[in-house]
Design a protein around this motif. Structure first.
Motif, PDB file in Angstrom:
ATOM      1  N   MET A 123       0.714  -1.190   0.154  1.00  0.00           N
ATOM      2  CA  MET A 123       0.161  -0.490  -0.475  1.00  0.00           C
ATOM      3  C   MET A 123       0.591   0.892  -0.362  1.00  0.00           C
ATOM      4  SD  MET A 123      -2.340   1.481   3.087  1.00  0.00           S
ATOM      5  CE  MET A 123      -1.377   2.225   3.496  1.00  0.00           C
ATOM      6  N   VAL A 124       1.125   2.010  -1.117  1.00  0.00           N
ATOM      7  CA  VAL A 124       1.166   2.857  -0.814  1.00  0.00           C
ATOM      8  C   VAL A 124       0.472   4.210  -0.166  1.00  0.00           C
ATOM      9  CG1 VAL A 124       1.607   5.424  -2.043  1.00  0.00           C
ATOM     10  CG2 VAL A 124       1.917   3.368  -3.570  1.00  0.00           C
ATOM     11  N   ILE A 125       1.458   4.798   0.914  1.00  0.00           N
ATOM     12  CA  ILE A 125       0.826   5.950   2.052  1.00  0.00           C
ATOM     13  C   ILE A 125      -0.030   7.081   1.226  1.00  0.00           C
ATOM     14  CG2 ILE A 125       1.216   6.932   3.895  1.00  0.00           C
ATOM     15  CD1 ILE A 125       2.928   5.033   4.680  1.00  0.00           C
ATOM     16  N   SER A 183       3.310  13.719  -4.057  1.00  0.00           N
ATOM     17  CA  SER A 183       2.220  12.845  -4.960  1.00  0.00           C
ATOM     18  C   SER A 183       3.181  12.302  -6.035  1.00  0.00           C
ATOM     19  CB  SER A 183       1.529  14.130  -5.229  1.00  0.00           C
ATOM     20  OG  SER A 183       2.027  15.482  -6.441  1.00  0.00           O
ATOM     21  N   ARG A 184       4.709  12.559  -6.400  1.00  0.00           N
ATOM     22  CA  ARG A 184       4.586  12.453  -7.862  1.00  0.00           C
ATOM     23  C   ARG A 184       6.017  11.235  -7.795  1.00  0.00           C
ATOM     24  NH1 ARG A 184      10.891  12.398  -9.106  1.00  0.00           N
ATOM     25  NH2 ARG A 184      11.385  12.654  -7.376  1.00  0.00           N
ATOM     26  N   LEU A 185       6.190  11.540  -6.051  1.00  0.00           N
ATOM     27  CA  LEU A 185       6.630   9.691  -5.823  1.00  0.00           C
ATOM     28  C   LEU A 185       5.602   8.489  -5.386  1.00  0.00           C
ATOM     29  CD1 LEU A 185       9.697  10.685  -3.215  1.00  0.00           C
ATOM     30  CD2 LEU A 185       9.220  10.375  -5.347  1.00  0.00           C
ATOM     31  N   ARG A 186       4.484   9.091  -5.210  1.00  0.00           N
ATOM     32  CA  ARG A 186       2.958   8.155  -4.962  1.00  0.00           C
ATOM     33  C   ARG A 186       2.693   7.835  -6.565  1.00  0.00           C
ATOM     34  NH1 ARG A 186      -1.300  10.960  -2.426  1.00  0.00           N
ATOM     35  NH2 ARG A 186      -0.287  12.646  -2.291  1.00  0.00           N
ATOM     36  N   ALA A 187       2.749   8.568  -7.741  1.00  0.00           N
ATOM     37  CA  ALA A 187       2.988   8.708  -8.973  1.00  0.00           C
ATOM     38  C   ALA A 187       3.470   7.442  -9.127  1.00  0.00           C
ATOM     39  CB  ALA A 187       2.461   9.821 -10.167  1.00  0.00           C
ATOM     40  N   LEU A 188       4.813   7.554  -9.763  1.00  0.00           N
ATOM     41  CA  LEU A 188       5.955   7.520  -9.597  1.00  0.00           C
ATOM     42  C   LEU A 188       5.736   5.337  -9.288  1.00  0.00           C
ATOM     43  CD1 LEU A 188       8.791   7.729 -10.722  1.00  0.00           C
ATOM     44  CD2 LEU A 188       9.615   7.583  -9.134  1.00  0.00           C
ATOM     45  N   THR A 245       5.585   2.455 -11.740  1.00  0.00           N
ATOM     46  CA  THR A 245       6.485   0.753 -11.668  1.00  0.00           C
ATOM     47  C   THR A 245       5.457  -0.073 -11.271  1.00  0.00           C
ATOM     48  OG1 THR A 245       7.952   2.444 -10.199  1.00  0.00           O
ATOM     49  CG2 THR A 245       8.634   0.420 -10.053  1.00  0.00           C
ATOM     50  N   ALA A 246       5.019  -0.259 -10.107  1.00  0.00           N
ATOM     51  CA  ALA A 246       3.934  -1.142 -10.150  1.00  0.00           C
ATOM     52  C   ALA A 246       3.194  -2.153 -11.408  1.00  0.00           C
ATOM     53  CB  ALA A 246       2.988  -0.540  -8.695  1.00  0.00           C
ATOM     54  N   ALA A 247       2.342  -0.707 -12.454  1.00  0.00           N
ATOM     55  CA  ALA A 247       2.058  -1.116 -13.310  1.00  0.00           C
ATOM     56  C   ALA A 247       2.718  -1.738 -14.356  1.00  0.00           C
ATOM     57  CB  ALA A 247       1.113   0.441 -13.604  1.00  0.00           C
ATOM     58  N   ALA A 248       4.362  -1.053 -14.274  1.00  0.00           N
ATOM     59  CA  ALA A 248       5.423  -2.037 -15.637  1.00  0.00           C
ATOM     60  C   ALA A 248       5.591  -2.851 -14.992  1.00  0.00           C
ATOM     61  CB  ALA A 248       6.495  -1.081 -15.684  1.00  0.00           C
ATOM     62  N   LEU A 249       5.576  -3.226 -13.497  1.00  0.00           N
ATOM     63  CA  LEU A 249       6.033  -4.671 -13.511  1.00  0.00           C
ATOM     64  C   LEU A 249       4.978  -6.192 -13.031  1.00  0.00           C
ATOM     65  CD1 LEU A 249       8.203  -3.784  -9.745  1.00  0.00           C
ATOM     66  CD2 LEU A 249       8.797  -4.662 -12.154  1.00  0.00           C
ATOM     67  N   GLY A 250       3.666  -5.563 -13.257  1.00  0.00           N
ATOM     68  CA  GLY A 250       2.731  -6.208 -13.065  1.00  0.00           C
ATOM     69  C   GLY A 250       2.136  -6.619 -11.559  1.00  0.00           C
ATOM     70  N   GLY A 284      11.505  -5.615  -5.583  1.00  0.00           N
ATOM     71  CA  GLY A 284      11.492  -5.699  -6.572  1.00  0.00           C
ATOM     72  C   GLY A 284      10.778  -4.520  -7.052  1.00  0.00           C
ATOM     73  N   LEU A 285       9.376  -4.398  -6.648  1.00  0.00           N
ATOM     74  CA  LEU A 285       9.173  -2.581  -6.270  1.00  0.00           C
ATOM     75  C   LEU A 285       9.797  -1.106  -6.001  1.00  0.00           C
ATOM     76  CD1 LEU A 285       6.350  -1.070  -7.007  1.00  0.00           C
ATOM     77  CD2 LEU A 285       5.580  -0.901  -4.556  1.00  0.00           C
ATOM     78  N   LEU A 286      10.686  -1.628  -4.613  1.00  0.00           N
ATOM     79  CA  LEU A 286      11.609  -0.672  -4.463  1.00  0.00           C
ATOM     80  C   LEU A 286      12.664  -0.307  -5.809  1.00  0.00           C
ATOM     81  CD1 LEU A 286      12.257  -1.410  -0.644  1.00  0.00           C
ATOM     82  CD2 LEU A 286      11.854   0.810  -1.504  1.00  0.00           C
ATOM     83  N   GLU A 287      13.765  -1.124  -6.185  1.00  0.00           N
ATOM     84  CA  GLU A 287      14.682  -1.493  -7.044  1.00  0.00           C
ATOM     85  C   GLU A 287      13.864  -0.516  -8.232  1.00  0.00           C
ATOM     86  OE1 GLU A 287      16.382  -5.357  -6.013  1.00  0.00           O
ATOM     87  OE2 GLU A 287      15.211  -5.296  -7.707  1.00  0.00           O
ATOM     88  N   GLY A 288      12.406  -0.825  -8.397  1.00  0.00           N
ATOM     89  CA  GLY A 288      11.955   0.112  -9.883  1.00  0.00           C
ATOM     90  C   GLY A 288      11.844   1.226  -9.436  1.00  0.00           C
ATOM     91  N   ILE A 289      11.288   1.845  -8.459  1.00  0.00           N
ATOM     92  CA  ILE A 289      11.422   2.947  -7.887  1.00  0.00           C
ATOM     93  C   ILE A 289      12.774   4.098  -8.151  1.00  0.00           C
ATOM     94  CG2 ILE A 289      10.384   5.043  -6.343  1.00  0.00           C
ATOM     95  CD1 ILE A 289       8.621   2.541  -5.291  1.00  0.00           C
ATOM     96  N   LEU A 290      13.300   3.003  -7.569  1.00  0.00           N
ATOM     97  CA  LEU A 290      14.577   3.846  -7.473  1.00  0.00           C
ATOM     98  C   LEU A 290      15.035   4.421  -8.494  1.00  0.00           C
ATOM     99  CD1 LEU A 290      16.299   2.137  -4.390  1.00  0.00           C
ATOM    100  CD2 LEU A 290      15.809   4.384  -4.412  1.00  0.00           C
ATOM    101  N   GLU A 291      15.023   2.718  -9.768  1.00  0.00           N
ATOM    102  CA  GLU A 291      15.210   3.106 -11.111  1.00  0.00           C
ATOM    103  C   GLU A 291      15.143   4.305 -11.765  1.00  0.00           C
ATOM    104  OE1 GLU A 291      14.729  -0.911 -12.292  1.00  0.00           O
ATOM    105  OE2 GLU A 291      15.999  -0.175 -14.273  1.00  0.00           O
TER     106      GLU A 291
END
Ligand code: HPA
Length: 272
Positions: A127-129, A162-167, A171-176, A263-270
């Protein structure tokens, strides 16, 4: 010695040990320590070596600062955090955020394990806060304000960027990967909530409950850092199911989900 001087000392110590300090930090919640051990070209500093740094006492929290690379992106990982329920004053529990500020860290990702209040959430969901409710009855900024950190009355109308929440969504969408959004309510702990408290929090608009993150987010915003918060819903909150709540379940779910979480964290950082 003031908190400003203490955190400056800790930052100077870390700078000497770590060299180039990344501009993004991740605070790893229960069961996520693996993210830090998976970093490449890593330099690890145990909390106990750092001047003025409180030690982590909870099982499952290692207690190290690690600077390393995640898929080519330099990141500072904090494995283990000090909680209010351990007996630390909130100024001590949020010391790490002060040090990150002194190090020039611009973005901080706060992760945690949380109980699911929203009955739509399945156990193991991420869950994104979107926002928080501070039900700790205390604020980390109580006491004299040091203007070198930030304003006396800092704005909290967008704690979680809001920028990071959208990111996180991109990322989650790209990872499915399915990703929930919601409001996190922070309690002191260490006792879990009663079913009546959970019903009350649901009425107040909370989706997840936990014992960390909010003090750190407040302090990070006080210093103007950009914050992202992600909860792993490790268990249905008290009273949601007719069964008692146990810490082992929290740890077990955190372990089960950590691959997806990392995986989500890595994708966000990327993408940051
Ligand atoms: N309540 C409070 N903190 C928590 C919970 C919970 O149900 N699960 C994980 N951390």
């Amino acid at each position: 010695m003031s908190m400003f001087e203490q955190s400056a000392e800790a930052a100077a110590f870390l700078r000497a040990r770590l060299g180039d300090v990344p501009d993004v930090a991740v605070v790893l919640g229960s069961g996520l320590g693996d993210f830090a051990t998976g970093l490449t070209d890593a330099v690890t500093v145990p909390y106990q070596d750092i001047p003025h740094w409180p030690r982590a006492t909870v099982v499952g929290h290692a207690g190290t600062v690690v600077a390393g690379s995640s898929k080519g992106r330099r990141v500072l990982a904090l494995a283990g955090r000090a909680h209010y329920y351990e007996g630390h004053p909130l100024t001590v529990a949020t010391f790490a955020m002060r040090v990150l500020g002194q190090l020039g860290v611009k973005h901080v990702v706060l992760t945690n394990a949380a109980g699911g209040i929203n009955t739509r959430f399945s156990t193991g969901a991420l869950m994104v806060i979107d926002d928080h409710i501070n039900a700790m009855g205390i604020n980390p900024l109580i006491g004299p304000n040091d203007e070198r950190f930030g304003a006396r009355f800092p704005d909290m109308s967008e704690v979680y960027s809001s920028r990071l929440r959208a990111l996180a969504d991109t990322t989650a969408a790209a990872l499915g990967l399915p990703l929930e959004h919601g409001v996190y309510v922070a309690v002191c702990g260490p006792s879990y909530e009663t079913p009546a408290e959970i019903r009350a929090f649901r009425t107040l608009g909370a989706d997840a409950v936990g014992m960390s993150t909010v003090p750190e987010a407040i302090v990070a915003r006080h210093q103007g850092m950009e914050v992202l918060g992600i909860s792993c819903i490790t268990n249905p909150a008290a009273g949601v199911l007719p069964q008692p709540l146990v810490h082992d379940e929290v740890m077990e779910t955190a372990r089960r989900v950590r691959g997806a979480f990392i995986g989500l964290l890595e994708g966000i950082l990327e993408r940051l």
